[in-house]
Design a protein around this motif. Structure first.
Motif, PDB file in Angstrom:
ATOM      1  N   SER A  76       0.798  -1.231   0.000  1.00 54.11           N
ATOM      2  CA  SER A  76       0.000   0.000   0.000  1.00 54.11           C
ATOM      3  C   SER A  76       0.827   1.276   0.000  1.00 54.11           C
ATOM      4  CB  SER A  76      -0.935   0.016   1.215  1.00 54.11           C
ATOM      5  OG  SER A  76      -0.191  -0.063   2.422  1.00 54.11           O
ATOM      6  N   THR A  77       2.122   1.181   0.302  1.00 53.20           N
ATOM      7  CA  THR A  77       2.961   2.376   0.355  1.00 53.20           C
ATOM      8  C   THR A  77       4.230   2.173  -0.465  1.00 53.20           C
ATOM      9  OG1 THR A  77       4.286   1.696   2.273  1.00 53.20           O
ATOM     10  CG2 THR A  77       2.159   2.765   2.718  1.00 53.20           C
ATOM     11  N   LYS A  78       4.883   3.298  -0.759  1.00 59.60           N
ATOM     12  CA  LYS A  78       6.148   3.221  -1.491  1.00 59.60           C
ATOM     13  C   LYS A  78       7.210   2.482  -0.680  1.00 59.60           C
ATOM     14  CE  LYS A  78       4.531   5.336  -5.038  1.00 59.60           C
ATOM     15  NZ  LYS A  78       5.076   6.571  -5.618  1.00 59.60           N
ATOM     16  N   VAL A  90       6.968  -1.091  -1.290  1.00 62.18           N
ATOM     17  CA  VAL A  90       7.601  -1.476  -2.557  1.00 62.18           C
ATOM     18  C   VAL A  90       9.105  -1.662  -2.360  1.00 62.18           C
ATOM     19  CG1 VAL A  90       8.155  -0.698  -4.896  1.00 62.18           C
ATOM     20  CG2 VAL A  90       5.839  -0.394  -3.992  1.00 62.18           C
ATOM     21  N   MET A  95       1.237   3.400  -7.411  1.00 61.42           N
ATOM     22  CA  MET A  95       1.405   2.075  -6.824  1.00 61.42           C
ATOM     23  C   MET A  95       0.966   0.969  -7.776  1.00 61.42           C
ATOM     24  SD  MET A  95       2.830   2.005  -3.840  1.00 61.42           S
ATOM     25  CE  MET A  95       2.298   0.380  -3.292  1.00 61.42           C
ATOM     26  N   LYS A 130       3.346  -2.187  -8.494  1.00 62.36           N
ATOM     27  CA  LYS A 130       2.934  -3.550  -8.136  1.00 62.36           C
ATOM     28  C   LYS A 130       2.916  -4.447  -9.372  1.00 62.36           C
ATOM     29  CE  LYS A 130      -0.808  -2.509  -5.610  1.00 62.36           C
ATOM     30  NZ  LYS A 130      -1.947  -2.745  -4.674  1.00 62.36           N
TER      31      LYS A 130
END
Length: 674
Positions: free
Chosen positions: A131-133, A136, A299, A303
Motif C-alpha cells: 500500500s505504500t512506497k 515497494v 502504486m 505492483k
C-alpha cells in the motif's frame, strides 16, 4: 555471469582431447569438412569449414550449431547420465540425494502441470497487499534475499577493483527483461517488432495468472514504461566495458543523499548487507532513475512491475502454459524452432545451481588426470613464449615491458576443476517440489555472496563449473581458467599432432593470457588492482593499435545492415589476434614444426591455422545473429577465424595468399600488438 564479476571468456573454443574416456579417433583436419573450391585468401573460414557448414544446419531445438554447441550437447548428455544415476540412488549420500531429487522434481512434468502457478501465488498475493512506497522498497529487498527476483537494480558482493584483497557491495544497472537496452530505444523495424511482441507476451502472461484483458493491458503498459525508463538510464555495453567509468565508490550516507527516496542504510540491511560504510556503484545516474520510478509512479504500476519480476523468473519452471509462453517470446528473440528438451534444460539448471556437486561426479567419471598435466605444460610453454614476445616488442618501453612481464609471471592458473568444492550447506532439496528446490538454491546463492563480507577473498573459487565448454580470464585475480569440459576435440586431444593442439587449445590459452593485456584487462596490475602501470607514451601507442582493431572489425557486415561492433568486441578481438600469434610461435619450437612433414596433405603451419578456423565453424539463426550483435562481446565465428589470421604474416606464407585476394592485407597494415 554476474555483471559485476568481470570474466573474459573465449566463448566458443575447443581443441582435440582424449582426456575423456570416450574412445574416439577423430580425423583432426578432414578435407570433407572443407570447401577446396574457395581460395584461402578469399575466405579462409569458408575454405576450412564450407563442407561442414553445408552439412550441419541448426537443429530445431537450437539457436546455433557449431564446434562449441556440439561439445555442449555432449556435455549435457553426460550430465543427464550422472543425474539419472543419482535419481535412482538418492539414499547413497547427501550429494547424490540433492542432485538426484532436484533432477526428479524437474523431470516430474505431471506434478509441475498439476500445480499451475500455485507455487508463486503467495508472492503474487503478498504483492497485491502493498500500500505504500516503502512497502515497494521493502519488497525489492525481500525478492532479492529469497532468491526470487532482482527488480530495479543489481546487487553483488565482489572484490573491490582498487583493493582486491577486500569484498565490497556493488550496485549496478538492471531491472529490464529484454536482452539489451537497444531493444527499448531503437526504432528500426526489428526492434519495434520485438517491442510489439513483448507487449503481447506480457498481456498473455498476466492473463495466465488471472488478470482480465483490461488489467493485463494496463500491467503490460506499466512494465514497458518502467523498463524503457530504466533502459534509457543504462550505460551501453561498450560503456560498461570501461572499468574506470563503472568504478564509483560512495559512502553509504553520501549515496543516501544522491537518492533520498532510497534509504540505502536501511535497504542494504534489509538485503542482509551488514556493517558496511561504502559501496561501489557502476552507474550512479541509473540509481537516480530507479529512485524516481519508485517515488513518482503510481502504486498500481509498481505492483505490476514487481508481479512481473516474480512471474518472469518462475515462468520457465511452471506448468506448460507458462513455459510455452515464455518460450514463445524467446522464439521472437532467437528464432529457435522447438523448445530445448526438458532433460537438457534441467541438467543445465542443476549444473548452474549445484555445479560443484555435479562437477565432482563429472570429473570422476569423464576426466583423466593426465590431461591436467598436459595442460599445465602447455600453459607454461605459452607463458614463456608470451614473455619472449613482450621482450621483443618494438613499440613498448623497457619500463612498461618489465611491468607487463611482472603481470604475466603472476598469472594464477586454474585447470580442469577446483581444488576445493562448495558443499551447499543449508540447501534443502526434495524430490517433489521443483520450484521450492529452485528457491532453496537461489536463497543459498544469495546468502553465499553476502556472507563473503568481512572475510578474506577466496581466490580458489571458480567462475565456471567443470563441465563448461569455455575458458576465462579474471582480471581482479589475474587468473586464467580452463574447465575440464573444454579439454576435448576440437580443442584438445592426446591423439592429435602438435599443430592441431596448438591451433586449438594453444590458441585458447594464448587468448585468455592476452585478455590480461587487452584494452580492459591491461588497466589491471599484476596484483589484480585497477591501477595504471603504463607510461603515457606506451599507453597512447597501445590505444592507437587498439583503434586499428576496432576499425578492422567495424568493417565486417554480418547480417543485412548489421556490422560487427568493433568497440564492443575489442577485448575479444585483441585476445584472438594475440592468442593465435603466441600459439603459433610456441608451435615453431616443437619437433613436428621443425621437421615440417605433411599430414593428410597439409604442412604443420597449415594444420595449425585450419585447426584454429574449425573451432569457429558455426551456423546460426538470423534472429540469434541479430541479438548477438547487440549483446555478445565476441565477434561471429567467421570474423573470429578470418579476422585474426589476416594479421599474421605466417598465414600468408602457409597458404600462398597474394595481393588481389579478398582477405589480403598489406604487411604494413597488419595489426601487431602482442
Amino acid at each position: 555471469m554476474n555483471a559485476f564479476l568481470k570474466v573474459l571468456t573465449i566463448f566458443a573454443v575447443a581443441t582435440a582431447t582424449v582426456a575423456f574416456t570416450d574412445d574416439k579417433k577423430p580425423k583432426y583436419i578432414d578435407p570433407a569438412n572443407m570447401d577446396l573450391t574457395v581460395k584461402p585468401g578469399d575466405n579462409f573460414y569458408a575454405y576450412a569449414n564450407g563442407g561442414w557448414i553445408k552439412k550441419n544446419p541448426v537443429p530445431a531445438s537450437k539457436t546455433r550449431w557449431g564446434s562449441f554447441d556440439m561439445l555442449r550437447e555432449e556435455s549435457s548428455q553426460r550430465l543427464q547420465t550422472l543425474l539419472e544415476e543419482a535419481a535412482k540412488n538418492t539414499s547413497k549420500d547427501r550429494s547424490t540425494q540433492m542432485i538426484g531429487d532436484f533432477y526428479k522434481s524437474g523431470m516430474d512434468s505431471a506434478a509441475i502441470e498439476s500445480r499451475g502457478f500455485t507455487p508463486i501465488k503467495p508472492e503474487l498475493e503478498r504483492l497485491n497487499t502493498l500500500s505504500t512506497k516503502q512497502d515497494v522498497i521493502n519488497e525489492v529487498a525481500t525478492l532479492r534475499t529469497k532468491g526470487i527476483a532482482s527488480p530495479l537494480f543489481g546487487m553483488f558482493i565482489g572484490q573491490d577493483r582498487k583493493n582486491v584483497s577486500q569484498y565490497i557491495p556493488q550496485l549496478g544497472q538492471g531491472g529490464t527483461s529484454l536482452p539489451d537496452r537497444d531493444y527499448y530505444l531503437k526504432d528500426d523495424t526489428r526492434s519495434t517488432n520485438i517491442r510489439r511482441a513483448y507487449k503481447e507476451h506480457l498481456e498473455r502472461m498476466f492473463g495466465l495468472i488471472g488478470e482480465n484483458a483490461t488489467t493485463a493491458a494496463y500491467s503490460a503498459d506499466a512494465i514497458l514504461r518502467i523498463e524503457t525508463a530504466l533502459a534509457k538510464a543504462q550505460y551501453s555495453r561498450v560503456e560498461m566495458r570501461d572499468p574506470y567509468k563503472t568504478y564509483n565508490k560512495f559512502a553509504v550516507k553520501d549515496l543516501n543523499n544522491q537518492t533520498p527516496g532510497l534509504n540505502w542504510t536501511s535497504l542494504l540491511q534489509q538485503m542482509k548487507v551488514q556493517a558496511v560504510d561504502s559501496v561501489l556503484v557502476s552507474n550512479p545516474t541509473f540509481l537516480k532513475t530507479a529512485e524516481i520510478i519508485v517515488t513518482v509512479l503510481p502504486m498500481q504500476d509498481l505492483k505490476a512491475y514487481l508481479r512481473w519480476n516474480v512471474l518472469r523468473s518462475a515462468a520457465p519452471y511452471l506448468s506448460s502454459a507458462f513455459a510455452a509462453e515464455d518460450f514463445k517470446m524467446s522464439q521472437v528473440l532467437t528464432g529457435q524452432k522447438e523448445q530445448t528438451p526438458r532433460w537438457q534444460r534441467i541438467s543445465g539448471l542443476i549444473d548452474s545451481r549445484l555445479g560443484d556437486l555435479l562437477g565432482q561426479l563429472y570429473v570422476q567419471k569423464y576426466f583423466k588426470g593426465e590431461a591436467k598435466t598436459r595442460m599445465q605444460e602447455m600453459v607454461t610453454n605459452l607463458q614463456q613464449t608470451f614473455a619472449e614476445r613482450i621482450k621483443r616488442l618494438d613499440w613498448m618501453s623497457e619500463a612498461t615491458k618489465q611491468r607487463a612481464l611482472q603481470k604475466l609471471n603472476a598469472f594464477t592458473k586454474k585447470i580442469a576443476y577446483p581444488d576445493k568444492w562448495k558443499d551447499y550447506q543449508g540447501v534443502t532439496i526434495s524430490g517433489g517440489d521443483f520450484l521450492s528446490n529452485l528457491r532453496s538454491t537461489g536463497t543459498w546463492s544469495y546468502n553465499y555472496i553476502v556472507n563473503r563480507l568481512g572475510k578474506p577473498v577466496d581466490r580458489t573459487e571458480w567462475a565456471m563449473t567443470p563441465s563448461t565448454i569455455n575458458a576465462y580470464y579474471n582480471p581482479v585475480n589475474n587468473e586464467i581458467a580452463f574447465p575440464a569440459g573444454i579439454l576435448q576435440f576440437p580443442f584438445f586431444d592426446f591423439g592429435a599432432d602438435d599443430a592441431v593442439i596448438y591451433g586449438g587449445i594453444g590458441a585458447v590459452i594464448g587468448h585468455e593470457m592476452t585478455h590480461g593485456f587487452d584494452d580492459s584487462g591491461a588497466q589491471y596490475a599484476a596484483s589484480g588492482n585497477l591501477e595504471n602501470w603504463w607510461t603515457k607514451e606506451d599507453e597512447a601507442k597501445f590505444k592507437e593499435k587498439a583503434n586499428m582493431v576496432v576499425n578492422q572489425y567495424n568493417a565486417y557486415t554480418v547480417l543485412d545492415t548489421l556490422h560487427v561492433n568493433g568497440r564492443l568486441t575489442l577485448g575479444e578481438n585483441i585476445a584472438d589476434i594475440g592468442g593465435l600469434s603466441i600459439a603459433y610461435e610456441a608451435l615453431t619450437k616443437t619437433k613436428q614444426f621443425k621437421e615440417g612433414k605433411k599430414i593428410d596433405g597439409f604442412t604443420p603451419a597449415q594444420r595449425f591455422f585450419l585447426s584454429w578456423a574449425q573451432i569457429w565453424r558455426n551456423n546460426a539463426l538470423p534472429e540469434t545473429t541479430a541479438q548477438l550483435i547487440l549483446t555478445d562481446s565476441h565477434s561471429p565465428g567467421m570474423y573470429r577465424a578470418n579476422g585474426a589470421v589476416v594479421n599474421i604474416d605466417e598465414w600468408y606464407t602457409a597458404f600462398n595468399v597474394h595481393p588481389g585476394e579478398k582477405l589480403f592485407v598489406a604487411p604494413d597494415k597488419r595489426i601487431k600488438i602482442w
